[in-house]
Design an enzyme around this catalytic site. Sequence first.
Site, PDB file in Angstrom:
ATOM      1  N   ILE A 176       0.785   6.801  -0.543  1.00 49.93           N
ATOM      2  CA  ILE A 176       0.147   5.856   0.367  1.00 49.93           C
ATOM      3  C   ILE A 176      -1.306   5.643  -0.040  1.00 49.93           C
ATOM      4  O   ILE A 176      -2.030   6.603  -0.327  1.00 49.93           O
ATOM      5  CB  ILE A 176       0.188   6.383   1.815  1.00 49.93           C
ATOM      6  N   CYS A 177      -1.724   4.393  -0.039  1.00 46.09           N
ATOM      7  CA  CYS A 177      -3.138   4.063  -0.256  1.00 46.09           C
ATOM      8  C   CYS A 177      -3.743   3.704   1.104  1.00 46.09           C
ATOM      9  O   CYS A 177      -3.511   2.622   1.634  1.00 46.09           O
ATOM     10  CB  CYS A 177      -3.271   2.895  -1.225  1.00 46.09           C
ATOM     11  N   LEU A 178      -4.491   4.638   1.676  1.00 46.14           N
ATOM     12  CA  LEU A 178      -5.131   4.444   2.981  1.00 46.14           C
ATOM     13  C   LEU A 178      -6.419   5.248   2.992  1.00 46.14           C
ATOM     14  O   LEU A 178      -6.411   6.439   2.665  1.00 46.14           O
ATOM     15  CB  LEU A 178      -4.192   4.900   4.104  1.00 46.14           C
ATOM     16  N   ASN A 185       0.801  -1.222   0.000  1.00 47.97           N
ATOM     17  CA  ASN A 185       0.000   0.000   0.000  1.00 47.97           C
ATOM     18  C   ASN A 185       0.834   1.272   0.000  1.00 47.97           C
ATOM     19  O   ASN A 185       0.315   2.359   0.259  1.00 47.97           O
ATOM     20  CB  ASN A 185      -0.940  -0.011   1.211  1.00 47.97           C
TER      21      ASN A 185
END
Length: 219
Positions: free
Chosen positions: A88-90, A80
């Site tokens: 960032i993938c959040l 991620n």
Amino acid sequence: MSDARLRRVQKEIRDCAKDKTSNISIDMIDENPFHLIGAFPGPPDTPYEGGYYEVDIVIPDAYPFQPVKMKFITKVYHPNVSSASGAICLDILKDAWSPVLTLKSTLISLQSLLCEPVPNDPQDAEVAKHYLADRAGFNATAKHWAQAYAQAPASKVKATHGKPATDADMAGLAEENVVSFTDMGFPREKVISVLKKLNYRGNNVSNIHESTVLEELFK
């Protein structure tokens, strides 16, 4: 709004400095309260343990009603997190953001993300494929990155062999697989690039015919 934003950010920085238990730090860049560096230790019992991770933080004009912008400064091998840019993938950095969240709680969520990757919603598709195909190999590569980029101590295995991580190790590839194609005369850098692209790792190796690799190498 700007004064309220400034007061809130300053309070969050002070509160974080007072908290001696979380090991989270937040510091200004060039005395700018809207451009910060957050940092935290790698979580225990993960490949990131022993490392120290820094995050670039930009406070938007509408904070806290818009999410902060964060990206890793420290290179991280994680599904991620972009291996190239640190993006960032959040969800809480996007549509799941709430004004009740703070800079510290968001950094704690990033720390938790290192514990529990979400490979089905990746930021780095190649790393996610590695994670799903060969968990042990993924963990080893993430440890190599932690040692190379986050000052994590060398593992006992590495110390025993006394050898630094190779470019194959850093790519999560088995040396013998790389050598099998470099021995054919292909440049090592290109072999590693192609094998990474094809996720030539772990049990997945048996699913990829040699001709598929050669076709990519000849391009």
